[in-house]
Design a protein around this motif. Sequence first.
Motif, PDB file in Angstrom:
ATOM      1  N   VAL A 151     -97.428  35.189  42.644  1.00  0.00           N
ATOM      2  CA  VAL A 151     -97.899  34.662  43.925  1.00  0.00           C
ATOM      3  C   VAL A 151     -96.731  33.854  44.500  1.00  0.00           C
ATOM      4  O   VAL A 151     -96.400  32.780  44.005  1.00  0.00           O
ATOM      5  N   ILE A 152     -96.078  34.401  45.518  1.00  0.00           N
ATOM      6  CA  ILE A 152     -94.896  33.769  46.105  1.00  0.00           C
ATOM      7  C   ILE A 152     -95.237  33.308  47.520  1.00  0.00           C
ATOM      8  O   ILE A 152     -95.642  34.108  48.358  1.00  0.00           O
ATOM      9  N   ASP A 153     -95.075  32.033  47.772  1.00  0.00           N
ATOM     10  CA  ASP A 153     -95.390  31.485  49.083  1.00  0.00           C
ATOM     11  C   ASP A 153     -94.433  32.025  50.149  1.00  0.00           C
ATOM     12  O   ASP A 153     -93.335  32.508  49.854  1.00  0.00           O
ATOM     13  N   HIS A 154     -94.848  31.899  51.384  1.00  0.00           N
ATOM     14  CA  HIS A 154     -94.033  32.331  52.515  1.00  0.00           C
ATOM     15  C   HIS A 154     -92.672  31.630  52.487  1.00  0.00           C
ATOM     16  O   HIS A 154     -92.589  30.411  52.389  1.00  0.00           O
ATOM     17  N   GLY A 155     -91.606  32.427  52.529  1.00  0.00           N
ATOM     18  CA  GLY A 155     -90.255  31.879  52.578  1.00  0.00           C
ATOM     19  C   GLY A 155     -89.733  31.315  51.275  1.00  0.00           C
ATOM     20  O   GLY A 155     -88.666  30.700  51.251  1.00  0.00           O
ATOM     21  N   ASP A 156     -90.457  31.540  50.171  1.00  0.00           N
ATOM     22  CA  ASP A 156     -90.085  30.870  48.922  1.00  0.00           C
ATOM     23  C   ASP A 156     -89.644  31.852  47.835  1.00  0.00           C
ATOM     24  O   ASP A 156     -89.754  31.551  46.646  1.00  0.00           O
ATOM     25  N   LEU A 157     -89.133  33.019  48.224  1.00  0.00           N
ATOM     26  CA  LEU A 157     -88.680  33.984  47.222  1.00  0.00           C
ATOM     27  C   LEU A 157     -87.540  33.415  46.378  1.00  0.00           C
ATOM     28  O   LEU A 157     -87.475  33.637  45.170  1.00  0.00           O
ATOM     29  N   SER A 158     -86.633  32.662  46.998  1.00  0.00           N
ATOM     30  CA  SER A 158     -85.458  32.154  46.298  1.00  0.00           C
ATOM     31  C   SER A 158     -85.823  31.310  45.078  1.00  0.00           C
ATOM     32  O   SER A 158     -85.188  31.426  44.023  1.00  0.00           O
ATOM     33  N   THR A 159     -86.857  30.483  45.196  1.00  0.00           N
ATOM     34  CA  THR A 159     -87.266  29.631  44.079  1.00  0.00           C
ATOM     35  C   THR A 159     -87.679  30.463  42.873  1.00  0.00           C
ATOM     36  O   THR A 159     -87.218  30.234  41.740  1.00  0.00           O
ATOM     37  N   ALA A 160     -88.561  31.443  43.108  1.00  0.00           N
ATOM     38  CA  ALA A 160     -89.015  32.313  42.021  1.00  0.00           C
ATOM     39  C   ALA A 160     -87.868  33.170  41.495  1.00  0.00           C
ATOM     40  O   ALA A 160     -87.736  33.390  40.283  1.00  0.00           O
ATOM     41  N   PHE A 161     -87.013  33.626  42.401  1.00  0.00           N
ATOM     42  CA  PHE A 161     -85.909  34.509  42.030  1.00  0.00           C
ATOM     43  C   PHE A 161     -84.926  33.801  41.097  1.00  0.00           C
ATOM     44  O   PHE A 161     -84.518  34.353  40.071  1.00  0.00           O
ATOM     45  N   GLN A 162     -84.551  32.577  41.450  1.00  0.00           N
ATOM     46  CA  GLN A 162     -83.590  31.837  40.634  1.00  0.00           C
ATOM     47  C   GLN A 162     -84.163  31.528  39.253  1.00  0.00           C
ATOM     48  O   GLN A 162     -83.443  31.571  38.245  1.00  0.00           O
ATOM     49  N   ARG A 163     -85.449  31.237  39.186  1.00  0.00           N
ATOM     50  CA  ARG A 163     -86.079  30.968  37.890  1.00  0.00           C
ATOM     51  C   ARG A 163     -86.088  32.225  37.022  1.00  0.00           C
ATOM     52  O   ARG A 163     -85.737  32.174  35.831  1.00  0.00           O
ATOM     53  N   VAL A 164     -86.489  33.368  37.606  1.00  0.00           N
ATOM     54  CA  VAL A 164     -86.527  34.618  36.843  1.00  0.00           C
ATOM     55  C   VAL A 164     -85.130  35.018  36.387  1.00  0.00           C
ATOM     56  O   VAL A 164     -84.936  35.476  35.252  1.00  0.00           O
TER      57      VAL A 164
END
Length: 349
Positions: A151-164
Amino acid sequence: MSQEAIDQNVESTKAEFQNKVLLVSFEDQSKIAKKLKKEVQVLDQFVLESISEDRTFNFITLKPAIDKAKEEGHNLLIAIDPANNRVSLVVRKEKDGLMMVLNSHQVAAILFYRWSNSGNYNDLLLLKSVLISDLMDNLAHKAGVNTIDEVIDHGDLSTAFQRVKKENVDNPVIGFNIDQQVMHSDLEFEDVVAELIQIESEQGALEKTMFDYLLEIYFYNGFYKEKTVSLDIATKAQAKQLATFMDSIRKNPKSLEATFPLSTITDYTKGKKINVLTDKVYPFASSTTNMLKIEGTNYVFITFAPTAEKMTYYISIRESVNSKQRFEVVNKMLDQEIMKVVQMLNRGI
């Protein structure tokens, strides 16, 4: 006609194609344009006067650029917002024909299909929003690519991407959000745009377009039609009714069988996917977001995403297509089917 004459005719056709791209943005992107010029025969720029509130691209904001592309013969329009890793495409359905705005699901499918079949990325990982088309799961399964749904919030792909990426340092990672965000751990943003230009160039040499490339994906994996519908919650009574409705699905999924032939239900809050046909439960990492997804045996997918102000339905329907003509027929037919689903939802199922 001799083979030599045929080969000469093919080469002549290839030579006639001119990859003419219009780069569209909210601000001047001369720096990126300079890097991209080597990838394309003609690259023009267009800066939009209107900026959408959420900084996504849609037909209304893109219309002035589309008009320019039609007038000046650009075969591909690429809208970019580098600061937010956003990419949107407007493609020609036929060579010198009508133009079509692709949605985030379609752009994601094109790029993933390209990267997963390139042979350049071993042990590739796909990170995607749970709201991205189920077509991506089908593509990933066929390519043997492991998928991380979040579940990725609007505009927040970078946060999840960097963690993964931090958790998988030896794997190339690609990511997609429903709001046109695209990321690739091995490519800079302008390299992603360059890949799209290259696809159009390759298609043009075959007397095809990016739209044909998308259709090829649909021909072999099914056509997924997506629609987002939001309903305002005007009263506390409506909010309570929707909450009751979602709770009843969670507690008794089979209660829907009379009106919706259900096969699976995914509860993101509780972190479990239930096969209604076998009662098997598949656990996964839960989310604090109140979301529920149901999948029908008839390839209808509905995700419920309520907030205090509105209920949003993400609807997807799958159908087979094997030609451009069939695509046009099915595209219109699924619009009608989605409308029926919306009417059913408005009645409270």
